[in-house]
Motif scaffolding. Structure first.
Motif, PDB file in Angstrom:
ATOM      1  N   GLU A 159       1.108  -1.362   0.379  1.00 35.08           N
ATOM      2  CA  GLU A 159      -0.181  -0.294   0.398  1.00 35.08           C
ATOM      3  C   GLU A 159       0.537   1.354  -0.244  1.00 35.08           C
ATOM      4  OE1 GLU A 159      -4.076   2.373   2.413  1.00 35.08           O
ATOM      5  OE2 GLU A 159      -2.792  -0.061   2.842  1.00 35.08           O
ATOM      6  N   GLU A 160       1.825   1.058   0.214  1.00 32.90           N
ATOM      7  CA  GLU A 160       2.624   2.617   0.748  1.00 32.90           C
ATOM      8  C   GLU A 160       3.571   2.346  -0.075  1.00 32.90           C
ATOM      9  OE1 GLU A 160       3.835  -0.139   2.444  1.00 32.90           O
ATOM     10  OE2 GLU A 160       2.180   0.001   4.184  1.00 32.90           O
ATOM     11  N   THR A 161       4.110   2.028  -1.309  1.00 35.56           N
ATOM     12  CA  THR A 161       4.970   2.247  -2.920  1.00 35.56           C
ATOM     13  C   THR A 161       4.070   1.887  -3.537  1.00 35.56           C
ATOM     14  OG1 THR A 161       5.794  -0.206  -2.189  1.00 35.56           O
ATOM     15  CG2 THR A 161       7.170   1.376  -1.220  1.00 35.56           C
ATOM     16  N   GLY A 162       2.973   0.852  -3.724  1.00 33.68           N
ATOM     17  CA  GLY A 162       2.568   0.419  -4.902  1.00 33.68           C
ATOM     18  C   GLY A 162       2.730  -0.389  -5.642  1.00 33.68           C
ATOM     19  N   ARG A 163       4.495  -0.974  -4.844  1.00 32.53           N
ATOM     20  CA  ARG A 163       5.163  -1.692  -5.674  1.00 32.53           C
ATOM     21  C   ARG A 163       4.180  -3.628  -5.109  1.00 32.53           C
ATOM     22  NH1 ARG A 163      11.451  -2.299  -6.349  1.00 32.53           N
ATOM     23  NH2 ARG A 163      10.700  -2.935  -8.173  1.00 32.53           N
ATOM     24  N   TRP A 164       5.107  -4.751  -6.469  1.00 32.05           N
ATOM     25  CA  TRP A 164       4.440  -5.624  -6.225  1.00 32.05           C
ATOM     26  C   TRP A 164       5.439  -6.538  -5.387  1.00 32.05           C
ATOM     27  CZ3 TRP A 164      -1.198  -7.189  -7.312  1.00 32.05           C
ATOM     28  CH2 TRP A 164      -1.742  -6.158  -7.218  1.00 32.05           C
ATOM     29  N   PHE A 165       5.212  -7.344  -4.142  1.00 29.44           N
ATOM     30  CA  PHE A 165       5.979  -8.197  -3.815  1.00 29.44           C
ATOM     31  C   PHE A 165       5.478  -9.958  -3.933  1.00 29.44           C
ATOM     32  CE2 PHE A 165       3.652  -7.446  -0.274  1.00 29.44           C
ATOM     33  CZ  PHE A 165       3.079  -8.333   0.486  1.00 29.44           C
ATOM     34  N   VAL A 166       6.581 -10.934  -3.945  1.00 28.68           N
ATOM     35  CA  VAL A 166       6.229 -11.937  -4.103  1.00 28.68           C
ATOM     36  C   VAL A 166       5.377 -12.703  -2.898  1.00 28.68           C
ATOM     37  CG1 VAL A 166       6.766 -14.851  -4.559  1.00 28.68           C
ATOM     38  CG2 VAL A 166       7.832 -13.205  -6.160  1.00 28.68           C
ATOM     39  N   LYS A 167       4.487 -12.959  -2.453  1.00 32.43           N
ATOM     40  CA  LYS A 167       3.450 -13.371  -1.102  1.00 32.43           C
ATOM     41  C   LYS A 167       3.703 -15.040  -0.672  1.00 32.43           C
ATOM     42  CE  LYS A 167      -0.567 -13.353   1.484  1.00 32.43           C
ATOM     43  NZ  LYS A 167      -1.426 -12.936   2.039  1.00 32.43           N
ATOM     44  N   ASP A 168       3.512 -15.780  -2.357  1.00 33.14           N
ATOM     45  CA  ASP A 168       3.467 -17.446  -1.914  1.00 33.14           C
ATOM     46  C   ASP A 168       4.890 -17.570  -3.337  1.00 33.14           C
ATOM     47  OD1 ASP A 168       3.041 -19.832  -1.437  1.00 33.14           O
ATOM     48  OD2 ASP A 168       1.066 -19.891  -0.907  1.00 33.14           O
ATOM     49  N   PHE A 169       5.272 -19.015  -3.562  1.00 31.91           N
ATOM     50  CA  PHE A 169       6.042 -19.342  -4.344  1.00 31.91           C
ATOM     51  C   PHE A 169       5.982 -21.251  -4.163  1.00 31.91           C
ATOM     52  CE2 PHE A 169       9.241 -20.710  -7.281  1.00 31.91           C
ATOM     53  CZ  PHE A 169       8.983 -20.738  -8.403  1.00 31.91           C
ATOM     54  N   ILE A 170       5.211 -22.114  -5.516  1.00 30.35           N
ATOM     55  CA  ILE A 170       4.920 -23.147  -4.946  1.00 30.35           C
ATOM     56  C   ILE A 170       5.662 -23.764  -6.057  1.00 30.35           C
ATOM     57  CG2 ILE A 170       4.118 -24.922  -4.561  1.00 30.35           C
ATOM     58  CD1 ILE A 170       2.090 -24.404  -2.763  1.00 30.35           C
ATOM     59  N   ASP A 171       6.212 -24.069  -6.471  1.00 27.02           N
ATOM     60  CA  ASP A 171       7.096 -24.653  -7.973  1.00 27.02           C
ATOM     61  C   ASP A 171       7.078 -25.968  -8.108  1.00 27.02           C
ATOM     62  OD1 ASP A 171       8.652 -24.446 -10.480  1.00 27.02           O
ATOM     63  OD2 ASP A 171      10.138 -24.505  -9.934  1.00 27.02           O
ATOM     64  N   GLU A 172       6.170 -26.616  -7.209  1.00 29.53           N
ATOM     65  CA  GLU A 172       6.034 -28.139  -7.360  1.00 29.53           C
ATOM     66  C   GLU A 172       4.854 -28.204  -8.405  1.00 29.53           C
ATOM     67  OE1 GLU A 172       5.778 -30.486  -3.305  1.00 29.53           O
ATOM     68  OE2 GLU A 172       7.410 -29.581  -3.391  1.00 29.53           O
ATOM     69  N   HIS A 173       5.426 -29.734  -9.333  1.00 27.99           N
ATOM     70  CA  HIS A 173       4.034 -29.875 -10.778  1.00 27.99           C
ATOM     71  C   HIS A 173       4.033 -31.227 -10.781  1.00 27.99           C
ATOM     72  CE1 HIS A 173       4.363 -25.996 -13.115  1.00 27.99           C
ATOM     73  NE2 HIS A 173       6.515 -26.615 -12.485  1.00 27.99           N
ATOM     74  N   SER A 174       2.783 -32.020 -10.380  1.00 28.23           N
ATOM     75  CA  SER A 174       2.293 -32.874 -10.344  1.00 28.23           C
ATOM     76  C   SER A 174       1.814 -33.764 -12.047  1.00 28.23           C
ATOM     77  CB  SER A 174       0.874 -33.284  -9.977  1.00 28.23           C
ATOM     78  OG  SER A 174      -0.126 -32.396 -10.734  1.00 28.23           O
ATOM     79  N   HIS A 175       2.768 -33.170 -12.915  1.00 27.11           N
ATOM     80  CA  HIS A 175       2.616 -33.848 -14.002  1.00 27.11           C
ATOM     81  C   HIS A 175       3.910 -33.296 -14.873  1.00 27.11           C
ATOM     82  CE1 HIS A 175       2.463 -29.807 -15.500  1.00 27.11           C
ATOM     83  NE2 HIS A 175       1.856 -28.991 -15.075  1.00 27.11           N
ATOM     84  N   PRO A 176       3.690 -34.252 -15.638  1.00 27.24           N
ATOM     85  CA  PRO A 176       4.854 -33.822 -16.977  1.00 27.24           C
ATOM     86  C   PRO A 176       5.254 -32.403 -17.379  1.00 27.24           C
ATOM     87  CG  PRO A 176       4.342 -36.062 -17.686  1.00 27.24           C
ATOM     88  CD  PRO A 176       3.129 -35.115 -16.731  1.00 27.24           C
TER      89      PRO A 176
END
Length: 656
Positions: free
Chosen positions: A99-116
């Motif tokens: 809210e202060e800067t108007g910039r966006w940050f990464v809140k959550d990241f999952i990099d596991e896939h259940s497919h090839p």
């Protein structure tokens, strides 16, 4: 997890973005490298519903297909169900706005896939990595206008970009773009789009003419248009017009009526085009009157049409002084359709070409109808007998048709129009077809002009001075016709000479028909040849001197053709009064598009030159990349005037 995976994870979660779109683009590029596709999912707004404060971007194989679709029986389905793509993959990127800067940050990241995951050379074909760029849209739209099929467009793009993996889209995307573009182009209504386009053209070209007619419900009843060059062409070559309404080249089944003629190279020249809703005398009268208004009330000397009765009535009303004949090509088609006895066919054809007297013709007609027991007024033979003055040779002898006896000029035009023609074609697409055909005719004329200006037709060393002079004054195409007359000189023979006070008449016959006599009249003024005419009237009717005139001029030891034997419309001076506009201007409705074309052409040339040197290559690619990434594309900044015309932006996919 490996050190490399942990480093990659930390690198992603530490990212900051200036906008939600930038965050999406980052994750999409990441997915391209890894081999999966992404889509936007859950979103949260601030309390006032003005700003997005959280966005979840997921793997496109996240979730599962809805249960109601899975349980439906095959017999209840209208189409075979699609293949299943959702497998519950948990991979995601969640970004949130500070809210202060108007910039966006990464809140959550999952990099596991259940497919090839897809290999790198195939990941470019996944949905989120396929996109048609603005410049590609412009090129695709241009190629489609030129009649190139969509699958061929894909082949061209693959060749240009160096492989399917570098194009950025697949064939289906091109089909979808072209369909959506077409829908947007005519979103205001097909007829309205055409009329709006013509209004824009008239703003750009004050001599562009168009007129339309609507009924009480606002439906289009008639439309006619001609650009400034067509109007100038009519001024030069409008003595004989050919038009034919037997073609319905649009999904509304409306008659499409091109007005064409013959230029100084004996090739098709287009004077204008019309569309009418119904083939009635009133509709044709409106079109002919509109055509006359466009052409400053200059009526043609002669008209060649198909056998439409409504058109015949309209010509008698609007152009009563014009010679009118029916198209021999259409008559030949009808002979095959209506007559089934070969002897009857041949006898009927003799009426077309036999130049015996009108009295002899009338007697032959009576015998012909009696022999074939033609009594019904509804029969085709009786109807053709009623119209005999419009197609039988004796009735048309001595009238100017420039050697044209059929609508073959209109046929050849419509053949071009039928290339890549589809039955469901909209009016606007049909207009584009017409303009494309118009451009090809003008290129053809330009090529003939170059040939005529840069060369002289070959003549034998022992050719007569008259033949050599004819080769220099007539265009090459017309000279080929003149040669027929020159070759026939050897068959001519003088019968007698009739001397007058200021003129002489030479009576000439052909050796194979000595009973038929022609009078070549020579008029002199001050001892010089002033005027030459022949009773066969070929000069007046076909626009070239006959063999009788060449024969007498040869006897008189003339070395050059008198000016009266060289009609201006058969020479390169036919259009000397005004400079031609050879370029088709239909697509020049957007300033940004014109700039794009100039820059593209220039960059193509610069790129070809730079690719031969490492230094030049690196310098140019840095310059182009800086321009590409440095600021918003100028195509996305459509000016207000262009944005008022849906065609300006939608056709090209620019300003999206």
């Amino acid at each position: 997890a490996s050190d490399e995976s942990m480093f990659e994870y930390l690198n992603v979660v530490s990212k900051m973005f200036d906008s939600e779109a930038e965050g999406y683009e980052f994750y999409n590029k990441y997915a391209l490298e890894k081999g999966f596709s992404v889509r936007k999912s859950y979103v949260e707004w601030d309390g006032s519903n003005k700003y997005i404060i959280l966005r979840k971007i997921v793997c496109s194989r996240q979730g599962f297909s809805e249960e109601k679709h899975m349980k439906r029986k095959m017999e209840d389905r209208k189409r075979r169900p699609r293949s299943l793509t959702r497998v519950g993959c948990n991979a995601k990127l969640v970004i949130m706005r500070q809210e202060e800067t108007g910039r966006w940050f990464v809140k959550d990241f999952i990099d596991e896939h259940s497919h090839p995951l897809a290999p790198r050379d195939l990941s470019c074909l996944l949905r989120s990595h396929r996109r048609i760029s603005d410049e590609q849209k412009a090129d695709i739209a241009d190629m489609e206008k030129c009649g190139i099929r969509k699958y061929r467009i894909m082949d061209i793009l693959c060749f240009q970009y160096g492989g399917f993996d570098k194009v950025g889209c697949i064939k289906r995307d091109i089909y979808n773009f072209c369909h959506a573009n077409k829908q947007e182009t005519i979103s205001a209504g097909d007829a309205n789009t055409v009329i709006m386009h013509m209004m824009v053209r008239r703003e750009r070209d004050v001599d562009f003419f168009f007129k339309y007619l609507v009924d009480e419900h606002g439906h289009l009843k008639g439309l006619f248009w001609a650009d400034s060059q067509s109007r100038l062409d009519y001024e030069a070559f409008g003595d004989v017009i050919v038009f034919d309404s037997t073609y319905r080249t649009n999904k509304y089944n409306l008659p499409f009526v091109p007005f064409v003629g013959l230029n100084h190279h004996r090739s098709t020249v287009i004077f204008g085009c019309g569309i009418i809703s119904h083939e009635t005398s009133q509709a044709y009268e409106w079109m002919l009157r509109t055509f006359s208004d466009c052409m400053a009330q200059k009526h043609p000397i002669s008209v060649i049409t198909d056998g439409d009765l409504a058109m015949q009535r309209a010509i008698r009303v609007v152009w009563p002084d014009s010679n009118h004949r029916l198209c021999i090509w259409h008559i030949q088609q009808n002979i095959v359709r209506h007559l089934h006895d070969d002897d009857v066919k041949e006898e009927f054809r003799s009426f077309i070409y036999d130049t015996s007297s009108i009295e002899e013709h009338e007697i032959e007609w009576i015998y012909f109808l009696q022999r074939n027991k033609v009594t019904s007024e509804e029969s085709w033979l009786h109807q053709m007998y009623q119209m005999r003055k419009l197609w039988c040779a004796p009735y048309l002898e001595g009238r100017c048709f420039l050697g044209l006896s059929s609508n073959q000029r209109s046929e050849s035009l419509n053949f071009v129009l039928h290339t890549h023609l589809e039955g469901k074609m909209s009016l606007f697409e049909m207009l584009e077809h017409y303009e494309r055909c118009l451009a090809s005719r003008r290129i053809n004329e330009a090529l003939h002009d170059v040939e005529a200006l840069q060369s002289v037709p070959f003549t034998e060393e022992n050719a007569s001075p008259l033949e050599k002079h004819a080769a220099t004054v007539f265009t090459p195409s017309v000279f080929k016709m003149v040669l027929w007359s020159i070759d026939a000189v050897s068959k001519c023979q003088i019968r007698e000479i009739l001397d007058g006070s200021e003129d002489s008449t030479y009576v000439v016959s052909k050796q194979e028909r000595m009973d038929k006599k022609f009078g070549v009249r020579i008029e002199e003024q001050g001892g010089l040849l002033h005027r030459v005419s022949c009773s066969c009237r070929k000069l007046e009717c076909a626009g070239t001197p006959c063999s009788h005139i060449f024969y007498i001029l040869g006897i008189l030891k003339q070395t050059i053709l008198p000016s009266c034997c060289v009609p201006t419309r058969r020479t390169m001076n036919a259009k000397c009064a005004y400079a031609p506009t050879r370029k088709n201007q239909m697509s020049d409705y957007s300033v940004s598009l014109q700039r794009y074309r100039e820059l593209r052409n220039c960059s193509h040339a610069a790129s070809f030159k730079a690719c031969h040197s490492d230094e030049d290559y690196h310098r140019l690619i840095m310059l182009l990349q800086a321009q590409h990434h440095g600021k918003q594309s100028s195509f996305e900044q459509a000016d207000s005037k262009e944005s008022t015309n849906a065609q300006h932006n939608n056709t090209l996919g620019l300003a999206r």
